[in-house]
Design a protein around this motif. Structure first.
Motif, PDB file in Angstrom:
ATOM      1  N   LEU A 132     147.783   8.440  90.662  1.00 54.91           N
ATOM      2  CA  LEU A 132     147.941   9.246  91.802  1.00 54.91           C
ATOM      3  C   LEU A 132     149.267  10.383  91.488  1.00 54.91           C
ATOM      4  CD1 LEU A 132     146.829   7.004  94.773  1.00 54.91           C
ATOM      5  CD2 LEU A 132     145.530   8.906  93.770  1.00 54.91           C
ATOM      6  N   GLY A 133     149.858   9.656  90.724  1.00 57.83           N
ATOM      7  CA  GLY A 133     151.349  10.615  90.471  1.00 57.83           C
ATOM      8  C   GLY A 133     152.359  10.108  91.462  1.00 57.83           C
ATOM      9  N   TRP A 134     152.364   9.160  92.039  1.00 58.12           N
ATOM     10  CA  TRP A 134     153.285   8.600  93.093  1.00 58.12           C
ATOM     11  C   TRP A 134     154.521   8.151  92.293  1.00 58.12           C
ATOM     12  CZ3 TRP A 134     149.979   6.055  97.295  1.00 58.12           C
ATOM     13  CH2 TRP A 134     149.071   7.179  97.861  1.00 58.12           C
ATOM     14  N   PRO A 135     155.801   7.872  93.073  1.00 61.82           N
ATOM     15  CA  PRO A 135     156.766   7.138  92.491  1.00 61.82           C
ATOM     16  C   PRO A 135     156.473   5.601  92.458  1.00 61.82           C
ATOM     17  CG  PRO A 135     157.381   8.732  94.373  1.00 61.82           C
ATOM     18  CD  PRO A 135     156.189   8.711  94.289  1.00 61.82           C
ATOM     19  N   ALA A 136     157.202   4.822  91.464  1.00 55.33           N
ATOM     20  CA  ALA A 136     156.786   3.461  91.312  1.00 55.33           C
ATOM     21  C   ALA A 136     157.190   2.657  92.751  1.00 55.33           C
ATOM     22  CB  ALA A 136     157.647   2.783  90.431  1.00 55.33           C
ATOM     23  N   ARG A 137     156.490   1.990  92.987  1.00 55.05           N
ATOM     24  CA  ARG A 137     156.743   0.989  94.475  1.00 55.05           C
ATOM     25  C   ARG A 137     156.388   1.781  95.748  1.00 55.05           C
ATOM     26  NH1 ARG A 137     160.320  -0.863  90.366  1.00 55.05           N
ATOM     27  NH2 ARG A 137     161.877   0.454  91.262  1.00 55.05           N
ATOM     28  N   SER A 138     155.919   2.862  95.299  1.00 52.67           N
ATOM     29  CA  SER A 138     155.804   3.301  96.776  1.00 52.67           C
ATOM     30  C   SER A 138     154.306   3.317  97.298  1.00 52.67           C
ATOM     31  CB  SER A 138     155.970   5.070  96.438  1.00 52.67           C
ATOM     32  OG  SER A 138     154.766   5.550  95.702  1.00 52.67           O
ATOM     33  N   GLY A 139     153.402   2.664  96.660  1.00 49.84           N
ATOM     34  CA  GLY A 139     152.120   2.337  96.876  1.00 49.84           C
ATOM     35  C   GLY A 139     151.887   1.250  97.861  1.00 49.84           C
ATOM     36  N   LYS A 140     152.851   0.264  97.966  1.00 48.71           N
ATOM     37  CA  LYS A 140     152.777  -0.888  98.749  1.00 48.71           C
ATOM     38  C   LYS A 140     153.032  -0.160 100.161  1.00 48.71           C
ATOM     39  CE  LYS A 140     155.651  -4.245  98.370  1.00 48.71           C
ATOM     40  NZ  LYS A 140     156.515  -5.504  98.226  1.00 48.71           N
ATOM     41  N   LEU A 141     153.875   0.544 100.526  1.00 47.05           N
ATOM     42  CA  LEU A 141     154.290   1.050 101.726  1.00 47.05           C
ATOM     43  C   LEU A 141     153.226   1.818 102.338  1.00 47.05           C
ATOM     44  CD1 LEU A 141     156.214   1.552 104.106  1.00 47.05           C
ATOM     45  CD2 LEU A 141     156.949   3.253 102.985  1.00 47.05           C
ATOM     46  N   VAL A 142     152.520   2.780 101.269  1.00 51.82           N
ATOM     47  CA  VAL A 142     151.358   3.609 101.862  1.00 51.82           C
ATOM     48  C   VAL A 142     150.294   2.746 102.193  1.00 51.82           C
ATOM     49  CG1 VAL A 142     149.959   5.595 101.049  1.00 51.82           C
ATOM     50  CG2 VAL A 142     152.442   5.562 100.581  1.00 51.82           C
ATOM     51  N   LEU A 143     150.014   1.717 101.320  1.00 49.73           N
ATOM     52  CA  LEU A 143     148.837   1.014 101.427  1.00 49.73           C
ATOM     53  C   LEU A 143     148.922   0.056 102.641  1.00 49.73           C
ATOM     54  CD1 LEU A 143     146.189  -0.153 100.156  1.00 49.73           C
ATOM     55  CD2 LEU A 143     147.905  -2.210  99.299  1.00 49.73           C
ATOM     56  N   LYS A 144     150.026  -0.224 103.308  1.00 51.81           N
ATOM     57  CA  LYS A 144     149.963  -1.118 104.453  1.00 51.81           C
ATOM     58  C   LYS A 144     149.797  -0.231 105.623  1.00 51.81           C
ATOM     59  CE  LYS A 144     153.562  -4.317 103.297  1.00 51.81           C
ATOM     60  NZ  LYS A 144     155.157  -4.963 103.718  1.00 51.81           N
ATOM     61  N   LEU A 145     150.344   1.032 105.521  1.00 47.92           N
ATOM     62  CA  LEU A 145     150.141   2.203 106.501  1.00 47.92           C
ATOM     63  C   LEU A 145     148.481   2.476 106.823  1.00 47.92           C
ATOM     64  CD1 LEU A 145     152.608   4.759 105.915  1.00 47.92           C
ATOM     65  CD2 LEU A 145     152.737   3.422 107.958  1.00 47.92           C
ATOM     66  N   ALA A 146     147.898   2.615 105.406  1.00 50.88           N
ATOM     67  CA  ALA A 146     146.649   2.720 105.556  1.00 50.88           C
ATOM     68  C   ALA A 146     145.609   1.504 106.079  1.00 50.88           C
ATOM     69  CB  ALA A 146     145.832   3.057 104.153  1.00 50.88           C
ATOM     70  N   LEU A 147     146.300   0.422 105.733  1.00 56.59           N
ATOM     71  CA  LEU A 147     145.515  -0.929 106.154  1.00 56.59           C
ATOM     72  C   LEU A 147     145.773  -0.959 107.736  1.00 56.59           C
ATOM     73  CD1 LEU A 147     146.025  -3.215 103.249  1.00 56.59           C
ATOM     74  CD2 LEU A 147     143.628  -2.507 103.939  1.00 56.59           C
ATOM     75  N   ASP A 148     146.918  -0.804 108.146  1.00 57.86           N
ATOM     76  CA  ASP A 148     147.090  -0.723 109.618  1.00 57.86           C
ATOM     77  C   ASP A 148     146.088   0.205 110.471  1.00 57.86           C
ATOM     78  OD1 ASP A 148     148.686  -1.758 111.802  1.00 57.86           O
ATOM     79  OD2 ASP A 148     149.475   0.229 112.058  1.00 57.86           O
ATOM     80  N   ARG A 149     145.922   1.392 109.780  1.00 60.78           N
ATOM     81  CA  ARG A 149     144.828   2.243 110.543  1.00 60.78           C
ATOM     82  C   ARG A 149     143.521   1.593 110.516  1.00 60.78           C
ATOM     83  NH1 ARG A 149     147.284   8.073 108.867  1.00 60.78           N
ATOM     84  NH2 ARG A 149     149.117   8.025 109.934  1.00 60.78           N
ATOM     85  N   VAL A 150     143.235   1.174 109.497  1.00 61.10           N
ATOM     86  CA  VAL A 150     141.742   0.534 108.921  1.00 61.10           C
ATOM     87  C   VAL A 150     141.712  -0.716 110.016  1.00 61.10           C
ATOM     88  CG1 VAL A 150     140.361  -0.641 107.488  1.00 61.10           C
ATOM     89  CG2 VAL A 150     141.401   1.506 106.731  1.00 61.10           C
ATOM     90  N   ALA A 151     142.760  -1.579 110.401  1.00 63.61           N
ATOM     91  CA  ALA A 151     142.623  -2.627 111.222  1.00 63.61           C
ATOM     92  C   ALA A 151     142.396  -2.250 112.476  1.00 63.61           C
ATOM     93  CB  ALA A 151     144.099  -3.432 110.897  1.00 63.61           C
ATOM     94  N   ASP A 152     143.098  -0.960 112.697  1.00 63.24           N
ATOM     95  CA  ASP A 152     142.669  -0.497 114.356  1.00 63.24           C
ATOM     96  C   ASP A 152     141.187  -0.173 114.425  1.00 63.24           C
ATOM     97  OD1 ASP A 152     145.457  -0.833 115.210  1.00 63.24           O
ATOM     98  OD2 ASP A 152     145.933   1.170 114.676  1.00 63.24           O
ATOM     99  N   PHE A 153     140.818   0.383 113.418  1.00 58.11           N
ATOM    100  CA  PHE A 153     139.165   1.047 113.548  1.00 58.11           C
ATOM    101  C   PHE A 153     138.519  -0.196 113.588  1.00 58.11           C
ATOM    102  CE2 PHE A 153     135.520   1.567 110.989  1.00 58.11           C
ATOM    103  CZ  PHE A 153     134.766   2.506 111.781  1.00 58.11           C
TER     104      PHE A 153
END
Length: 157
Positions: A132-153
């Motif tokens: 995705l061209g993201w900086p190293a170790r940024s994916g975990k934070l973004v994944l947590k945000l995405a999963l939090d929204r999916v958990a709400d869904f």
């Protein structure tokens, strides 16, 4: 789900002292069937709510049969009797597709990619970040945000 465990030899690289010291060998067991979100959950990086949301999303992805097929389906033909209630196989597949699409939509733009790569495709976080061209170790934070929204869904508490 069958677990595949593999023994691997590890040799730690360390400074040599006087040339006489040898590297110690040890073996570790690696579970090749463990998904990236299961790996994160088992090591305390994801709480139970986020892990359940990821599993619900992956379950809908698999029920909707959205992954690529490379051969013919050999499932047995199911004959419906008059006393059977519930949805047919096709209706269950369509319902799962609607839930999957709704969950990705609730995650929001830009977060769908990391969800699909890590949760559905089983790609590791470092590989997903790199592709995705993201900086190293940024994916975990973004994944947590995405999963939090999916958990709400999925209304996971």
């Amino acid at each position: 789900m069958k677990r595949q465990l593999v023994e691997r030899e590890l040799t730690p690289e360390g400074p040599r002292r006087g040339g006489a010291a040898k590297a110690k060998r040890r073996s570790v067991t690696v579970n090749l069937a463990e998904s990236p979100i299961a790996w994160l959950h088992s090591r305390g990086h994801l709480d139970a709510r986020l892990f359940e949301a990821g599993e619900a999303l992956r379950g809908d992805y698999e029920r909707a049969q959205l992954s690529a097929n490379i051969t013919m389906r050999w499932d047995a033909v199911r004959i419906r009797s008059t006393g059977e209630t519930g949805l047919s196989g096709t209706e269950k597949q369509i319902a799962a597709k609607h839930r999957f699409d709704g969950a990705l939509k609730s995650a929001g733009k830009g977060l769908e990619d990391i969800l699909w790569r890590v949760v559905c495709a089983g790609e590791g976080l470092p590989d997903a970040e790199k592709s995705l061209g993201w900086p190293a170790r940024s994916g975990k934070l973004v994944l947590k945000l995405a999963l939090d929204r999916v958990a709400d869904f999925y209304r996971i508490r």
